[in-house]
Scaffold this motif. Structure first.
Motif, mmCIF file in Angstrom:
data_model
loop_
_atom_site.group_PDB
_atom_site.id
_atom_site.type_symbol
_atom_site.label_atom_id
_atom_site.label_comp_id
_atom_site.label_asym_id
_atom_site.label_seq_id
_atom_site.Cartn_x
_atom_site.Cartn_y
_atom_site.Cartn_z
ATOM 1 N N THR A 1 13.279 -11.255 11.728
ATOM 2 C CA THR A 1 13.164 -9.834 10.995
ATOM 3 C C THR A 1 12.088 -9.706 10.287
ATOM 4 N N ALA A 2 11.366 -11.059 9.767
ATOM 5 C CA ALA A 2 10.043 -10.725 9.182
ATOM 6 C C ALA A 2 8.800 -10.412 9.893
ATOM 7 N N ILE A 3 8.823 -10.973 11.457
ATOM 8 C CA ILE A 3 8.100 -10.549 12.133
ATOM 9 C C ILE A 3 8.155 -9.220 12.826
ATOM 10 N N SER A 4 9.273 -8.928 12.909
ATOM 11 C CA SER A 4 9.401 -7.370 13.343
ATOM 12 C C SER A 4 8.992 -6.470 12.322
ATOM 13 N N ALA A 5 9.120 -6.718 10.845
ATOM 14 C CA ALA A 5 8.352 -6.001 9.952
ATOM 15 C C ALA A 5 6.948 -5.885 9.913
ATOM 16 N N ILE A 6 6.262 -6.935 10.325
ATOM 17 C CA ILE A 6 5.118 -7.079 10.343
ATOM 18 C C ILE A 6 4.354 -6.267 11.553
ATOM 19 N N ASN A 7 4.811 -6.473 12.767
ATOM 20 C CA ASN A 7 5.027 -5.581 13.856
ATOM 21 C C ASN A 7 4.848 -4.432 13.711
ATOM 22 N N ASN A 8 5.736 -3.806 12.943
ATOM 23 C CA ASN A 8 5.894 -2.329 12.706
ATOM 24 C C ASN A 8 5.131 -1.820 11.436
ATOM 25 N N MET A 9 4.233 -2.408 10.952
ATOM 26 C CA MET A 9 3.620 -2.297 9.551
ATOM 27 C C MET A 9 2.509 -1.435 10.086
ATOM 28 N N GLN A 10 2.316 -0.338 9.276
ATOM 29 C CA GLN A 10 1.282 0.433 9.478
ATOM 30 C C GLN A 10 -0.051 0.486 8.154
ATOM 31 N N LYS A 11 -1.302 0.811 8.505
ATOM 32 C CA LYS A 11 -2.199 0.942 7.150
ATOM 33 C C LYS A 11 -1.829 2.041 6.330
ATOM 34 N N ASP A 12 -2.177 2.030 5.072
ATOM 35 C CA ASP A 12 -1.918 3.061 4.359
ATOM 36 C C ASP A 12 -3.082 2.830 3.090
ATOM 37 N N SER A 13 -3.035 3.680 2.069
ATOM 38 C CA SER A 13 -4.170 4.004 1.181
ATOM 39 C C SER A 13 -4.286 2.857 0.468
ATOM 40 N N TYR A 14 -4.524 2.653 -0.902
ATOM 41 C CA TYR A 14 -4.565 1.987 -1.880
ATOM 42 C C TYR A 14 -3.270 0.988 -1.910
ATOM 43 N N SER A 15 -4.029 -0.459 -2.481
ATOM 44 C CA SER A 15 -3.008 -1.399 -2.550
ATOM 45 C C SER A 15 -2.132 -1.289 -4.020
ATOM 46 N N ALA B 1 0.776 -1.293 -0.054
ATOM 47 C CA ALA B 1 0.063 -0.080 0.144
ATOM 48 C C ALA B 1 0.796 1.346 -0.047
ATOM 49 N N GLY B 2 0.305 2.521 -0.394
ATOM 50 C CA GLY B 2 0.730 3.652 -0.354
ATOM 51 C C GLY B 2 1.180 4.223 -1.550
ATOM 52 N N GLY B 3 1.572 3.519 -2.508
ATOM 53 C CA GLY B 3 1.823 3.967 -3.992
ATOM 54 C C GLY B 3 2.842 2.808 -4.300
ATOM 55 N N PHE B 4 3.068 2.822 -5.765
ATOM 56 C CA PHE B 4 3.873 1.763 -6.325
ATOM 57 C C PHE B 4 5.501 2.106 -6.179
ATOM 58 N N ASP B 5 5.569 3.617 -5.720
ATOM 59 C CA ASP B 5 6.924 3.759 -5.338
ATOM 60 C C ASP B 5 7.183 3.990 -3.935
ATOM 61 N N LYS B 6 6.431 3.436 -3.224
ATOM 62 C CA LYS B 6 6.645 3.342 -1.770
ATOM 63 C C LYS B 6 6.379 1.887 -1.286
ATOM 64 N N ILE B 7 6.725 1.147 -2.074
ATOM 65 C CA ILE B 7 6.680 -0.452 -1.801
ATOM 66 C C ILE B 7 7.995 -0.799 -0.858
ATOM 67 N N THR B 8 7.671 -1.325 0.293
ATOM 68 C CA THR B 8 9.071 -1.619 1.240
ATOM 69 C C THR B 8 9.107 -3.501 1.161
ATOM 70 N N ALA B 9 10.090 -3.458 1.569
ATOM 71 C CA ALA B 9 10.571 -5.133 1.746
ATOM 72 C C ALA B 9 11.389 -5.245 2.890
ATOM 73 N N SER B 10 11.123 -6.046 3.820
ATOM 74 C CA SER B 10 12.098 -6.374 4.791
ATOM 75 C C SER B 10 13.381 -7.319 4.415
#
Length: 355
Positions: free
Chosen positions: A204-218, A188-197
């Motif tokens: 490390t993956a679990i930490s990324a999910i814990n810190n994930m926030q909601k954003d706008s369109y997918s 979410a957030g924009g094609f130029d805002k894709i994040t990857a852990s």
């Protein structure tokens, strides 16, 4: 020594058999049944002159196999991008090695409880002694997993629930597959805002999910492209991309659905299996969204939970399914068999439906 690839049309039919039935809750809620599935092979083993070979010419030294598609049970799914071969082990022993075998059908995934082998002798099936001709089955030992997570507003009501279940999913796979690596890609957030852990440990993956926030369109397609690129850097022989989300996506994404499907079907990405768990806050994933998600599930399948409180059951089932791939090895005397007189071999797989 020889690879046999399943015909594309046959493989597509198998994949669709799994996909089309995934809307039914019996996929994980039916009775846990035990049954026998069969894997049939044609085997031959000529002697080919090799000055460096230590195998006497009274034995074959070039074992080869091919799948007997017609007789093999349709729930036996083999990833032919992995090892599917015959080889010589020692002076007069031949091995049949089949890596990454999964058992699933419209009722779900099955675990292998036991394996026995028969060889055809003059038109009759002869059971093989486990002591003389041993067959071994071992669990998957390595797995690269890219999770594409829909953190958009489409899942506002179930966002925290999806996060907690995704964490359990990662822990389950990490506990069952000793050499597993993960990355989590947000959509979410924009094609130029894709994040990857970072591609690495479960924590490390679990930490990324814990810190994930909601954003706008997918921006689902861009996220899938990023996940696939990361998986290509991994060294595991087994790679899966998993999508957790609503199935909705922005029409302004710079990457198209067609581009992702073409990628997944290209030679470069054929070793990636794709699975999905799609959910809607109102309990209904539209037919258009199902068509989109299904098109991404190449060499895999999708499930569609209808109630938020059942998400945990589906996630548990999903993690067990992805971790349930097997490595089969069958050893026997390197007897000569000409290609025009192939030996028929069948594996009898005692399987049990996973819950």
């Amino acid at each position: 020594m020889k690879f046999k690839f399943l015909k594309p049309a046959a493989f597509a039919a198998l994949a669709m058999a799994a996909l089309t039935a995934c809307e039914d809750s019996t996929f994980i809620e039916g009775n846990a049944i035990e049954r026998v599935s069969y894997l049939y092979l044609d085997y031959w083993n000529p002697y080919i002159y090799d000055p460096e070979s230590t195998v006497p010419d009274i034995y074959g030294n070039s074992p080869m196999i091919e799948l007997d598609e017609e007789n093999t049970s349709k729930d036996v799914i083999i990833d032919f991008e992995k090892t599917f071969t015959g080889r010589i082990s020692g002076s007069n022993t031949a091995e049949i090695v089949i890596d990454n075998v999964r058992i699933y059908d419209e009722y779900g995934n099955y675990k292998i409880k036991a394996v026995s082998v028969d060889e055809e002798r003059e038109g009759l099936w002869a059971p093989q002694s486990q002591n003389e001709n041993p067959v071994t089955v071992s669990d998957l030992e390595e797995l690269d997993v890219a999770i594409v997570f829909d953190n958009s507003e489409y899942l506002a009501n179930q966002f925290d629930n999806m996060k907690s279940n995704a964490i359990s999913f990662i822990r389950n796979i990490g506990n069952r597959v000793k050499n597993s690596k993960f990355t989590v890609v947000t959509s979410a957030g924009g094609f130029d805002k894709i994040t990857a852990s970072d591609f690495g440990s479960a924590e490390t993956a679990i930490s990324a999910i814990n810190n994930m926030q909601k954003d706008s369109y997918s921006y689902l397609c861009s996220a899938c492209q990023t996940a696939m690129d990361i998986l290509k850097t991994g060294t595991s022989s087994s790679k899966v991309m998993v999508y957790f989300g609503s199935g909705n996506y922005s029409q302004t994404d710079t990457v198209t659905k067609t581009a992702i499907v073409e990628r997944l079907n290209s030679d470069k990405y054929r070793n990636i299996q794709t699975f999905a768990l799609a959910y809607s806050d109102n309990g209904v994933v539209s037919s258009d969204m199902k068509a989109l998600v299904n098109s991404f599930c190449v060499r895999g399948y999708a499930v569609y939970p209808t109630e938020g409180e059942k998400l945990g059951d589906f996630f548990d089932y999903f993690s067990n399914s992805l971790a349930s791939a097997y490595h089969l090895t069958y050893r026997h005397e390197a007897t000569k068999f000409d290609e025009n007189n192939k030996q028929k071999i069948r594996f009898k797989l005692l399987v049990e439906q996973q819950r």
